[in-house]
Design a protein around this motif. Structure first.
Motif, PDB file in Angstrom:
ATOM      1  N   ASN A  25      -1.493  50.011  12.558  1.00 34.94           N
ATOM      2  CA  ASN A  25      -2.257  48.770  12.406  1.00 34.94           C
ATOM      3  C   ASN A  25      -2.862  48.610  11.016  1.00 34.94           C
ATOM      4  OD1 ASN A  25      -4.346  50.660  12.615  1.00 34.94           O
ATOM      5  ND2 ASN A  25      -4.738  50.149  14.767  1.00 34.94           N
ATOM      6  N   ALA A  26      -2.849  49.664  10.207  1.00 37.98           N
ATOM      7  CA  ALA A  26      -3.329  49.537   8.831  1.00 37.98           C
ATOM      8  C   ALA A  26      -2.422  48.623   8.016  1.00 37.98           C
ATOM      9  CB  ALA A  26      -3.406  50.911   8.168  1.00 37.98           C
ATOM     10  N   GLY A  27      -1.240  48.321   8.543  1.00 39.63           N
ATOM     11  CA  GLY A  27      -0.304  47.441   7.853  1.00 39.63           C
ATOM     12  C   GLY A  27      -0.825  46.041   7.630  1.00 39.63           C
ATOM     13  N   LEU A  28      -1.862  45.638   8.360  1.00 44.45           N
ATOM     14  CA  LEU A  28      -2.453  44.317   8.131  1.00 44.45           C
ATOM     15  C   LEU A  28      -2.936  44.156   6.698  1.00 44.45           C
ATOM     16  CD1 LEU A  28      -4.505  43.900  11.432  1.00 44.45           C
ATOM     17  CD2 LEU A  28      -2.610  42.441  10.687  1.00 44.45           C
ATOM     18  N   VAL A  29      -3.312  45.260   6.068  1.00 39.82           N
ATOM     19  CA  VAL A  29      -3.807  45.204   4.687  1.00 39.82           C
ATOM     20  C   VAL A  29      -2.731  44.692   3.746  1.00 39.82           C
ATOM     21  CG1 VAL A  29      -4.698  46.593   2.764  1.00 39.82           C
ATOM     22  CG2 VAL A  29      -5.469  47.030   5.103  1.00 39.82           C
ATOM     23  N   ALA A  30      -1.466  44.934   4.066  1.00 44.41           N
ATOM     24  CA  ALA A  30      -0.369  44.515   3.195  1.00 44.41           C
ATOM     25  C   ALA A  30      -0.322  43.002   3.032  1.00 44.41           C
ATOM     26  CB  ALA A  30       0.959  45.024   3.746  1.00 44.41           C
ATOM     27  N   LEU A  31      -0.913  42.266   3.958  1.00 47.20           N
ATOM     28  CA  LEU A  31      -0.914  40.808   3.840  1.00 47.20           C
ATOM     29  C   LEU A  31      -1.763  40.345   2.666  1.00 47.20           C
ATOM     30  CD1 LEU A  31      -1.216  39.896   7.632  1.00 47.20           C
ATOM     31  CD2 LEU A  31       0.832  39.863   6.201  1.00 47.20           C
ATOM     32  N   GLY A  32      -2.728  41.174   2.247  1.00 44.54           N
ATOM     33  CA  GLY A  32      -3.549  40.823   1.094  1.00 44.54           C
ATOM     34  C   GLY A  32      -2.732  40.777  -0.195  1.00 44.54           C
ATOM     35  N   PRO A  33      -2.059  41.874  -0.575  1.00 43.90           N
ATOM     36  CA  PRO A  33      -1.197  41.835  -1.756  1.00 43.90           C
ATOM     37  C   PRO A  33      -0.083  40.796  -1.643  1.00 43.90           C
ATOM     38  CG  PRO A  33      -1.617  44.097  -1.096  1.00 43.90           C
ATOM     39  CD  PRO A  33      -2.179  43.225  -0.022  1.00 43.90           C
ATOM     40  N   ALA A  34       0.464  40.610  -0.424  1.00 46.65           N
ATOM     41  CA  ALA A  34       1.528  39.616  -0.252  1.00 46.65           C
ATOM     42  C   ALA A  34       1.023  38.216  -0.589  1.00 46.65           C
ATOM     43  CB  ALA A  34       2.051  39.658   1.188  1.00 46.65           C
ATOM     44  N   TRP A  35      -0.181  37.901  -0.157  1.00 43.56           N
ATOM     45  CA  TRP A  35      -0.765  36.593  -0.450  1.00 43.56           C
ATOM     46  C   TRP A  35      -1.029  36.443  -1.947  1.00 43.56           C
ATOM     47  CZ3 TRP A  35      -1.685  32.064   2.014  1.00 43.56           C
ATOM     48  CH2 TRP A  35      -2.576  31.176   1.419  1.00 43.56           C
ATOM     49  N   GLU A  36      -1.571  37.469  -2.549  1.00 43.98           N
ATOM     50  CA  GLU A  36      -1.906  37.390  -3.966  1.00 43.98           C
ATOM     51  C   GLU A  36      -0.662  37.264  -4.843  1.00 43.98           C
ATOM     52  OE1 GLU A  36      -5.330  39.597  -6.041  1.00 43.98           O
ATOM     53  OE2 GLU A  36      -3.573  40.826  -6.426  1.00 43.98           O
ATOM     54  N   LEU A  37       0.435  37.872  -4.423  1.00 47.41           N
ATOM     55  CA  LEU A  37       1.661  37.873  -5.237  1.00 47.41           C
ATOM     56  C   LEU A  37       2.652  36.796  -4.810  1.00 47.41           C
ATOM     57  CD1 LEU A  37       2.282  41.733  -5.409  1.00 47.41           C
ATOM     58  CD2 LEU A  37       1.259  40.276  -7.167  1.00 47.41           C
ATOM     59  N   ARG A  38       2.239  35.864  -3.961  1.00 48.04           N
ATOM     60  CA  ARG A  38       3.178  34.883  -3.413  1.00 48.04           C
ATOM     61  C   ARG A  38       3.816  34.005  -4.493  1.00 48.04           C
ATOM     62  NH1 ARG A  38      -1.891  33.130  -2.957  1.00 48.04           N
ATOM     63  NH2 ARG A  38      -2.393  30.896  -3.190  1.00 48.04           N
ATOM     64  N   ARG A  39       3.130  33.845  -5.622  1.00 45.65           N
ATOM     65  CA  ARG A  39       3.684  33.023  -6.709  1.00 45.65           C
ATOM     66  C   ARG A  39       4.399  33.874  -7.763  1.00 45.65           C
ATOM     67  NH1 ARG A  39      -1.340  30.415  -5.675  1.00 45.65           N
ATOM     68  NH2 ARG A  39      -1.042  28.324  -4.803  1.00 45.65           N
ATOM     69  N   SER A  40       4.553  35.160  -7.499  1.00 45.50           N
ATOM     70  CA  SER A  40       5.276  36.069  -8.397  1.00 45.50           C
ATOM     71  C   SER A  40       6.350  36.784  -7.586  1.00 45.50           C
ATOM     72  CB  SER A  40       4.321  37.082  -9.025  1.00 45.50           C
ATOM     73  OG  SER A  40       3.290  36.437  -9.738  1.00 45.50           O
ATOM     74  N   PRO A  41       7.475  36.089  -7.303  1.00 43.56           N
ATOM     75  CA  PRO A  41       8.500  36.643  -6.403  1.00 43.56           C
ATOM     76  C   PRO A  41       9.001  38.029  -6.814  1.00 43.56           C
ATOM     77  CG  PRO A  41       8.948  34.339  -6.909  1.00 43.56           C
ATOM     78  CD  PRO A  41       7.843  34.758  -7.821  1.00 43.56           C
ATOM     79  N   GLY A  42       9.141  38.246  -8.107  1.00 44.28           N
ATOM     80  CA  GLY A  42       9.653  39.537  -8.557  1.00 44.28           C
ATOM     81  C   GLY A  42       8.704  40.673  -8.230  1.00 44.28           C
ATOM     82  N   ARG A  43       7.419  40.492  -8.552  1.00 46.05           N
ATOM     83  CA  ARG A  43       6.424  41.532  -8.268  1.00 46.05           C
ATOM     84  C   ARG A  43       6.260  41.715  -6.764  1.00 46.05           C
ATOM     85  NH1 ARG A  43       1.185  39.681 -11.168  1.00 46.05           N
ATOM     86  NH2 ARG A  43       0.425  41.658 -10.305  1.00 46.05           N
ATOM     87  N   LEU A  44       6.298  40.610  -6.022  1.00 42.74           N
ATOM     88  CA  LEU A  44       6.186  40.701  -4.566  1.00 42.74           C
ATOM     89  C   LEU A  44       7.356  41.481  -3.982  1.00 42.74           C
ATOM     90  CD1 LEU A  44       4.864  39.963  -1.884  1.00 42.74           C
ATOM     91  CD2 LEU A  44       6.070  37.764  -1.968  1.00 42.74           C
ATOM     92  N   ALA A  45       8.543  41.248  -4.518  1.00 44.95           N
ATOM     93  CA  ALA A  45       9.720  41.961  -4.011  1.00 44.95           C
ATOM     94  C   ALA A  45       9.607  43.459  -4.250  1.00 44.95           C
ATOM     95  CB  ALA A  45      10.980  41.407  -4.685  1.00 44.95           C
ATOM     96  N   VAL A  46       9.065  43.853  -5.402  1.00 43.98           N
ATOM     97  CA  VAL A  46       8.905  45.276  -5.704  1.00 43.98           C
ATOM     98  C   VAL A  46       7.934  45.929  -4.725  1.00 43.98           C
ATOM     99  CG1 VAL A  46       8.027  46.929  -7.396  1.00 43.98           C
ATOM    100  CG2 VAL A  46       9.510  45.057  -8.139  1.00 43.98           C
ATOM    101  N   VAL A  47       6.757  45.294  -4.542  1.00 43.53           N
ATOM    102  CA  VAL A  47       5.740  45.870  -3.647  1.00 43.53           C
ATOM    103  C   VAL A  47       6.247  45.887  -2.207  1.00 43.53           C
ATOM    104  CG1 VAL A  47       3.424  45.590  -2.713  1.00 43.53           C
ATOM    105  CG2 VAL A  47       3.840  45.191  -5.148  1.00 43.53           C
ATOM    106  N   ALA A  48       6.762  44.740  -1.742  1.00 46.32           N
ATOM    107  CA  ALA A  48       7.224  44.650  -0.348  1.00 46.32           C
ATOM    108  C   ALA A  48       8.414  45.579  -0.112  1.00 46.32           C
ATOM    109  CB  ALA A  48       7.597  43.210  -0.021  1.00 46.32           C
ATOM    110  N   GLY A  49       9.332  45.623  -1.070  1.00 48.48           N
ATOM    111  CA  GLY A  49      10.504  46.475  -0.901  1.00 48.48           C
ATOM    112  C   GLY A  49      10.143  47.947  -0.855  1.00 48.48           C
ATOM    113  N   THR A  50       9.249  48.371  -1.745  1.00 45.66           N
ATOM    114  CA  THR A  50       8.831  49.777  -1.761  1.00 45.66           C
ATOM    115  C   THR A  50       8.083  50.137  -0.488  1.00 45.66           C
ATOM    116  OG1 THR A  50       8.602  49.632  -4.167  1.00 45.66           O
ATOM    117  CG2 THR A  50       7.615  51.533  -3.083  1.00 45.66           C
TER     118      THR A  50
END
Length: 491
Positions: free
Chosen positions: A274-299
């Motif tokens: 359930n700690a995975g909910l925290v990942a929604l924070g970085p996802a929201w912040e990086l939503r306008r930077s697809p490349g950076r979001l892909a790196v974080v989400a992919g890793t």
């Protein structure tokens, strides 16, 4: 999300001036709460402190002073009430000690508690047993401690001996490492885990302090919400719950960038899902930077898949079963009892799950609309993550007070005083409902603490608090617009 960019150019003035009597009382209550928490562990085995089999020369240590169940439970209640009231007042205070002193006091206490037996629950005995199963070549996700009743470690489990592990593979790896060091000594195994827990607590405190550098107001609030928080010291310092390790990973993930952030998010999810909910924070912040979001989400995704694939898909079986449970102290227990009275016996888990999901979505949406003004163009990840985690905590059918530690750590990274107040009230009320947390050792004449306090008073109180939170969050955007309008210069 780097440390350098986390607070930008903000330079707030620290809370200052001379302390008032109320300020002194607030911090005095917090200090007394922490002192009582330490004393509970120092006294030794009791209704609040499980006995740890093993050689007495091994840590953790205690005085082994006989103490009645009534007295030690009253001490636990005093620690919670004093801590909750003191913390609430301190957060609203116009004066507080320097953040570094609060930080050092909290870290020193966490270090001390590692050398005292854990208190407040017997979960650490489960951790030791799951680690022991691994070292014996068994699978803690398929085999319960009850199947090895004569083993000195698995045989020490109290209430959950017949339950397989609900914790992630990373948590199990830490438990197995502790078991390798501790061998057949429960005492030494628990001590190794306590050292890891204290390191995670202190590491989180230091990360939060560094995150808020240049902003003395935020630093002070961060120290109050985590390092010097008597309720977190009670549950995560003295209680030694595995949640502390997951929180450390998530806070670290929010203080770095790119693949490192994704890796830490994945490891945190590997501790508790359930700690995975925290990942929604970085996802929201990086939503306008697809490349950076892909790196974080992919890793993060690759890390989670690797961790859980190595352990096997059956790791999630017990988590799935636990998600259908309703704990006695949540408002959903009232809903369950209502369904049973109307439609007859049944768990009604599907209905409750749907209802809790809808409530969580509603709360998350309202809280996102109520984000503090400073997060609109700044570092939004902690505030968004806090909104999601708080929504989950208030909506979840199954909740225990130490789960709230994740929200406190995230709020320590954001400036959101109103939401802090809701969380202090929630964890204090929920904590009182789970005294002494060890059902077998509660005196018979204190059964009302379960049947009245936990099953009725706490659920109704949390229901009222949830309603107030919804109303506050719904009206917050309107209040913000009125404040902005009043601040605009008139022609």
């Amino acid at each position: 999300m780097s440390l350098e960019a986390s607070v930008g150019d903000r330079r707030r003035s620290p809370v200052g001036g001379m302390p008032r009597r109320l300020d002194i009382a607030a911090f005095g209550a917090m200090g007394l709460s922490v002192a009582v928490t330490v004393l509970i562990g120092l006294l030794g085995p009791s209704a609040m402190v499980p006995r740890l089999p093993g050689p007495s020369w091994q840590p953790p240590y205690s005085l082994d002073v006989p103490v009645s169940a009534h007295l030690v439970i009253a001490m636990g209640a005093a620690a919670i009430v004093l801590g909750g009231l003191g913390l609430a007042a301190a957060l609203r205070s116009r004066w507080r000690p320097e953040a570094r002193w609060l930080l050092m006091a909290g870290c020193a206490t966490a270090g001390l508690l590692a050398f005292l037996p854990p208190s407040g629950s017997a979960d650490h005995l489960n951790y030791a047993a799951y680690g022991r199963l691994v070292t014996l070549g068994q699978d803690p996700y398929a085999i319960t401690p009850a199947l090895l009743p004569h083993d000195p470690v698995t045989g020490a489990v109290e209430e959950w001996a017949g339950v397989t592990s609900v914790y992630g593979p990373v948590a199990t790896a830490v438990q197995a490492l502790a078991s390798l060091v501790g061998g057949d000594s429960v005492r030494l195994t628990v001590f190794v885990m306590a050292v890891v827990n204290a390191a995670a607590f202190i590491g989180t405190a230091l990360l939060l302090h560094r995150f808020a550098r240049g902003d003395e107001e935020l630093r002070g609030r961060a120290a109050l919400l985590w390092a010097a928080n008597p309720l977190m010291i009670y549950h995560l310092g003295a209680g030694m719950h595995i949640d502390t390790l997951a929180i450390a990973c998530m806070v670290a993930a929010l203080t770095v960038r790119g693949a490192a952030s994704g890796l830490l998010l994945g490891v945190g999810i590997g501790v508790k899902l359930n700690a995975g909910l925290v990942a929604l924070g970085p996802a929201w912040e990086l939503r306008r930077s697809p490349g950076r979001l892909a790196v974080v989400a992919g890793t993060a995704t690759a890390t989670v898949v690797a961790i859980y694939a190595l352990a096997g898909p059956h790791v999630l079986d017990q988590v799935s079963a636990a998600s259908k449970k309703v704990s006695l102290a949540t408002p959903w227990q009232l809903v369950k009892v209502g369904f049973q009275s109307l439609f007859g016996p049944g768990a009604y888990s599907a209905w409750i799950q749907i209802g809790s999901l809808l409530l969580m979505v509603c709360l998350a949406w309202l809280l996102l609309r109520a984000l503090p003004a400073g997060t609109a163009s700044g570092d939004t990840a902690p505030a968004v993550a806090a909104a999601m985690v708080v929504a989950w905590l208030f909506a979840a059918p199954y909740a225990l007070p130490w789960y709230d530690g994740l929200a406190f750590a995230l709020l320590a990274m954001a400036s959101w005083p109103a939401l802090e107040g809701f969380m202090v009230a929630r964890v204090a009320v929920l904590s009182l409902g789970y005294l002494p947390a060890r059902e077998a050792l509660r005196p018979e004449d204190l059964l009302w603490m379960k049947t009245l306090l936990r099953e009725r008073v706490v659920p109704w109180t949390l229901l009222a608090l949830t309603v107030v939170l919804v109303c506050w969050a719904a009206r917050a955007p309107g209040r913000a617009r009125r404040r902005r309008a009043s601040a605009e210069p008139r022609p």
